[in-house]
Design an enzyme around this catalytic site. Structure first.
Site, short mmCIF file in Angstrom:
data_model
loop_
_atom_site.label_atom_id
_atom_site.label_comp_id
_atom_site.label_asym_id
_atom_site.label_seq_id
_atom_site.Cartn_x
_atom_site.Cartn_y
_atom_site.Cartn_z
N CYS A 170 -6.53 -6.03 4.13
CA CYS A 170 -5.86 -4.73 4.26
C CYS A 170 -4.56 -4.83 3.47
CB CYS A 170 -5.66 -4.34 5.73
SG CYS A 170 -4.76 -5.55 6.73
N TRP A 171 -3.48 -4.26 3.99
CA TRP A 171 -2.24 -4.24 3.21
C TRP A 171 -1.59 -5.60 3.13
CZ3 TRP A 171 3.13 -2.75 5.23
CH2 TRP A 171 4.05 -2.75 4.17
#
Length: 353
Positions: free
Chosen positions: A91-92
């Site tokens: 993800c981020w």
């Protein structure tokens, strides 16, 4: 829960699942990754707002309520994408989204690993890689010429033949003018830099790079300083073609009849720089959809004078080549590059001695 470093992900060439929103994925992602978002763009904003206003627990509860109904679909889709191979999830920054899914996948017997640091780890790798290239002293051969002289087409042909071309406009998805985004996708700075880094890796060790002479900006994209410095000092191959050829090239590239509104909007952005006569002629031609007239006027009274002014910024020696067809242009430039390569290799051998 198992984790994996970004270098290991890339070296193993394993399947990669990006669980961020479509908007995040579009702006920047690991090459080869497949987007399997657990939130839509709007849902992520709502979860983020909930976190700010009500705290972590409220955001977690909302996130679970959104994701839970999707688990069967996500599970089925991941099995299809990975075929039971070990795969990476990110993800981020290696946070809740990827951690939650990897935990679920592990419970379901799917061999997944969370990418340590998420997309930020890949961004750091790209940034460090470009910094390494920035300290190299590889010389540049710079293709320059007036608008419509087929510079991009020549570079594309040379790249297909294995020459060390860095196609900045292609990497930026921008043609380098106010019309540069016509019929091309948006591209972020991060995505551009990732593509540039991958191209430099792909080229590998080389006695020179070939680029087109560009300004510091291509639309919203900023060209790295080390490339601009290489351009200013590089050997310049300046190409020339008749006006009729250039007009035909631009018509073939932009297909203005299919993008009348975009062309009109772009002209509106620069018309304050036209003389009253030019403005009148161009507006009449727009109304009549006489694109050949528009292009001729823009070339002679807008782009050519601006280009000739910018050309003085470069310092390298100039080699002039003239042609009347694309095939002739490709061959002339290729011959000159081959000649210059021999010269650069000999100079490199003298330095090493």
């Amino acid at each position: 829960m198992k984790t994996i470093k970004i270098d290991d992900v890339l070296n193993k060439e394993m399947p990669i699942i990006d669980v961020r929103t479509p908007a995040e994925f579009e702006k920047f992602h690991i090459p080869g990754a497949v987007n399997l978002p657990i939130f839509t763009n709007e849902e992520r904003e709502v979860v983020g707002t909930t976190y700010k206003q009500k705290g972590t627990e409220a955001a977690k509860e909302l996130g679970i309520s959104i994701v839970s109904p999707q688990i069967p679909f996500i599970y089925k889709r991941v099995k299809e994408l990975t075929n039971h191979q070990e795969f990476a999830v990110y993800c981020w920054r290696g946070g809740m989204r990827s951690k939650s899914l990897v935990t679920i996948f592990d419970m379901m017997g799917l061999p997944s690993r969370q990418v340590e640091g998420g997309i930020r780890a890949y961004r750091q790798k790209v940034t460090a890689g470009l910094e390494d290239f920035a300290i190299q002293t590889t010389p540049y051969l710079v293709l320059e010429g007036l608008t419509g002289t087929s510079k991009t087409e020549i570079l594309t042909a040379l790249e297909k033949k294995g020459y060390p071309v860095i196609d900045l406009e292609g990497l930026a998805a921008h043609r380098g003018s106010v019309f540069g985004r016509v019929d091309l996708p948006e591209r972020s700075q991060k995505e551009f830099e990732a593509k540039l880094y991958l191209r430099l890796i792909e080229i590998g060790e080389t006695p020179y790079y070939i680029i087109e002479s560009e300004s510091k900006r291509l639309g919203n994209i900023i060209i790295p300083d080390f490339i601009l410095e290489g351009k200013q000092k590089g050997t310049r191959i300046q190409v020339h073609a008749p006006l009729s050829y250039r007009i035909h090239t631009i018509l073939s590239t932009y297909h203005p009849e299919q993008h009348h509104k975009e062309i009109s909007d772009a002209i509106t952005k620069i018309e304050k720089r036209f003389s009253n006569e030019d403005k009148e002629v161009i507006n009449q031609a727009l109304e009549a959809k006489n694109y050949e007239c528009i292009i001729e006027r823009l070339l002679l009274y807008y782009y050519d004078p601006r280009y000739e002014h910018k050309a003085y910024e470069n310092e390298g020696n100039i080699i002039h080549l003239s042609y009347k067809s694309l095939e002739e242009g490709i061959q002339l430039v290729q011959n000159e590059v081959d000649r210059l390569e021999i010269k650069l290799r000999l100079e490199g051998e003298k330095v090493s001695l």
